[in-house]
Motif scaffolding. Structure first.
Motif, PDB file in Angstrom:
ATOM      1  N   ALA A  35      -5.537  20.013  -8.649  1.00  0.00           N
ATOM      2  CA  ALA A  35      -6.588  19.171  -8.605  1.00  0.00           C
ATOM      3  C   ALA A  35      -6.208  18.087  -7.239  1.00  0.00           C
ATOM      4  N   LEU A  36      -6.919  17.774  -6.400  1.00  0.00           N
ATOM      5  CA  LEU A  36      -6.469  16.758  -5.446  1.00  0.00           C
ATOM      6  C   LEU A  36      -7.908  16.176  -5.266  1.00  0.00           C
ATOM      7  N   SER A  37      -7.971  15.037  -4.942  1.00  0.00           N
ATOM      8  CA  SER A  37      -9.354  14.213  -4.745  1.00  0.00           C
ATOM      9  C   SER A  37      -8.743  12.938  -3.744  1.00  0.00           C
ATOM     10  N   LEU A  38      -9.744  12.989  -2.914  1.00  0.00           N
ATOM     11  CA  LEU A  38      -9.731  11.700  -1.842  1.00  0.00           C
ATOM     12  C   LEU A  38     -11.009  11.127  -1.503  1.00  0.00           C
ATOM     13  N   PHE A  70     -12.325  -1.482   4.528  1.00  0.00           N
ATOM     14  CA  PHE A  70     -12.058   0.058   4.333  1.00  0.00           C
ATOM     15  C   PHE A  70     -11.324   0.207   3.142  1.00  0.00           C
ATOM     16  N   THR A  71     -11.322   0.716   2.021  1.00  0.00           N
ATOM     17  CA  THR A  71     -10.658   1.132   0.682  1.00  0.00           C
ATOM     18  C   THR A  71     -10.867   2.540   0.403  1.00  0.00           C
ATOM     19  N   GLY A  72      -9.761   3.066  -0.203  1.00  0.00           N
ATOM     20  CA  GLY A  72      -9.868   4.333  -0.678  1.00  0.00           C
ATOM     21  C   GLY A  72      -8.767   4.596  -1.833  1.00  0.00           C
ATOM     22  N   ASN A  73      -9.052   5.626  -2.597  1.00  0.00           N
ATOM     23  CA  ASN A  73      -8.412   6.300  -3.676  1.00  0.00           C
ATOM     24  C   ASN A  73      -7.987   7.632  -3.466  1.00  0.00           C
ATOM     25  N   ALA A  74      -6.802   7.971  -3.897  1.00  0.00           N
ATOM     26  CA  ALA A  74      -6.414   9.346  -3.942  1.00  0.00           C
ATOM     27  C   ALA A  74      -5.746   9.521  -5.182  1.00  0.00           C
ATOM     28  N   ARG A  75      -5.744  11.086  -5.632  1.00  0.00           N
ATOM     29  CA  ARG A  75      -4.914  11.669  -6.671  1.00  0.00           C
ATOM     30  C   ARG A  75      -4.517  12.962  -6.661  1.00  0.00           C
ATOM     31  N   PHE A  98      -1.265   8.908  -8.494  1.00  0.00           N
ATOM     32  CA  PHE A  98      -2.536   8.387  -7.858  1.00  0.00           C
ATOM     33  C   PHE A  98      -2.248   7.087  -7.091  1.00  0.00           C
ATOM     34  N   ALA A  99      -3.091   6.796  -6.102  1.00  0.00           N
ATOM     35  CA  ALA A  99      -3.100   5.520  -5.455  1.00  0.00           C
ATOM     36  C   ALA A  99      -4.279   5.048  -5.351  1.00  0.00           C
ATOM     37  N   ARG A 100      -4.577   3.797  -5.745  1.00  0.00           N
ATOM     38  CA  ARG A 100      -5.798   3.108  -5.889  1.00  0.00           C
ATOM     39  C   ARG A 100      -5.786   2.042  -4.705  1.00  0.00           C
ATOM     40  N   ASN A 101      -6.897   2.192  -4.054  1.00  0.00           N
ATOM     41  CA  ASN A 101      -6.848   0.842  -2.907  1.00  0.00           C
ATOM     42  C   ASN A 101      -5.661   0.948  -2.055  1.00  0.00           C
ATOM     43  N   GLN A 129      -2.382  -0.023  -5.786  1.00  0.00           N
ATOM     44  CA  GLN A 129      -1.632   0.462  -6.980  1.00  0.00           C
ATOM     45  C   GLN A 129      -1.436   1.886  -6.832  1.00  0.00           C
ATOM     46  N   ILE A 130      -0.085   2.134  -7.201  1.00  0.00           N
ATOM     47  CA  ILE A 130       0.600   3.413  -7.055  1.00  0.00           C
ATOM     48  C   ILE A 130       1.185   3.582  -8.293  1.00  0.00           C
ATOM     49  N   GLY A 131       0.939   5.092  -8.996  1.00  0.00           N
ATOM     50  CA  GLY A 131       1.298   5.279 -10.130  1.00  0.00           C
ATOM     51  C   GLY A 131       1.487   6.634 -10.846  1.00  0.00           C
ATOM     52  N   VAL A 132       1.975   6.880 -11.780  1.00  0.00           N
ATOM     53  CA  VAL A 132       2.072   8.555 -12.250  1.00  0.00           C
ATOM     54  C   VAL A 132       1.166   8.376 -13.748  1.00  0.00           C
TER      55      VAL A 132
END
Length: 231
Positions: free
Chosen positions: A148-151, A173-178, A193-196, A222-225
């Protein structure tokens, strides 16, 4: 269909005449929604700060109108694209006696820390003129499990955060990815994941007083697992 009604707001005495028109379109994998709206406020109440204490003040009247739209496209069973946008006109029609917290460093400082100013005709606070958002959602089932991927992303033009014009949120502009993988028949999900991810500086709240203006920012990048397990 359009509609018009007058109703009291949650604040005593505040009323708004509301008109709204909606249009919807759907054909196959495409869906579009468009809405136009108009709010005409009377006896508007606004939160202001006087002597360091937040209080309600009669802001007279205000007018808000605009258009918002969203569209979605189901490109395949696995991929969906969504986008939305909004344009907003929001101004105080009559607010002649607004309570403002002035600072000695203000160019127009008149010697009184808690002053009165006519902000009639100015843009309402926390009301961006234009916003855009988008989402890409993808998932696929393999023999080994589900991927699963989301942006998603969000853009906003400049916003006045308080009646004091010196407190503004710049356009951002901000965004999140996972990305996540769920191994088959395990109940586990591994994700990164990456937030903002743009590390945008976004104001969450403000506290205004004569000595200094304090602001609280939303979280930075924020970047994490992650590891989730479902029983």
């Amino acid at each position: 269909m359009g509609q018009c009604e007058s109703y009291p707001n949650s604040r005593v005495g505040e009323q708004a005449a509301v008109r709204r028109s909606d249009a919807k379109f759907k054909s196959g994998a495409v869906a579009v929604n468009v809405a136009g709206f108009h709010y005409d406020y009377t006896n508007l109440q606004a939160t202001t700060t006087v002597g360091g204490v937040s209080t309600l003040q009669n802001a007279g009247s205000a007018e808000i109108y605009g258009i918002d739209a969203d569209a979605s496209f189901r490109a395949s069973d696995d991929l969906t694209l969504t986008m939305g946008a909004a344009w907003l006109h929001a101004r105080y029609d009559a607010f002649p006696n607004a309570s403002l917290v002035e600072m000695p460093t203000d160019p127009d400082f008149d010697g009184v820390l808690d002053g009165r100013t006519d902000v009639s005709g100015q843009r309402m606070i926390r009301a961006p003129k234009f916003t855009v958002n988008g989402l890409i959602d993808y998932h696929h089932d393999f023999d080994a499990g589900r991927l699963a991927l989301s942006l998603n992303g969000f853009y906003s033009t400049k916003v006045r955060m308080a009646l004091e014009s010196r407190i503004e949120q710049d356009a951002y502009f901000t965004g999140n990815a996972r990305i996540a993988f769920s191994p088959a028949d395990t109940g586990a999900t591994l994700s990164v994941f990456a937030r903002n991810f743009t590390n945008a500086k976004v104001l969450g709240s403000t506290f205004i007083n004569p000595s200094a203006d304090a602001v609280i920012y939303s979280p930075p990048r924020q970047i994490g697992v992650g590891l989730n397990y479902s029983f």
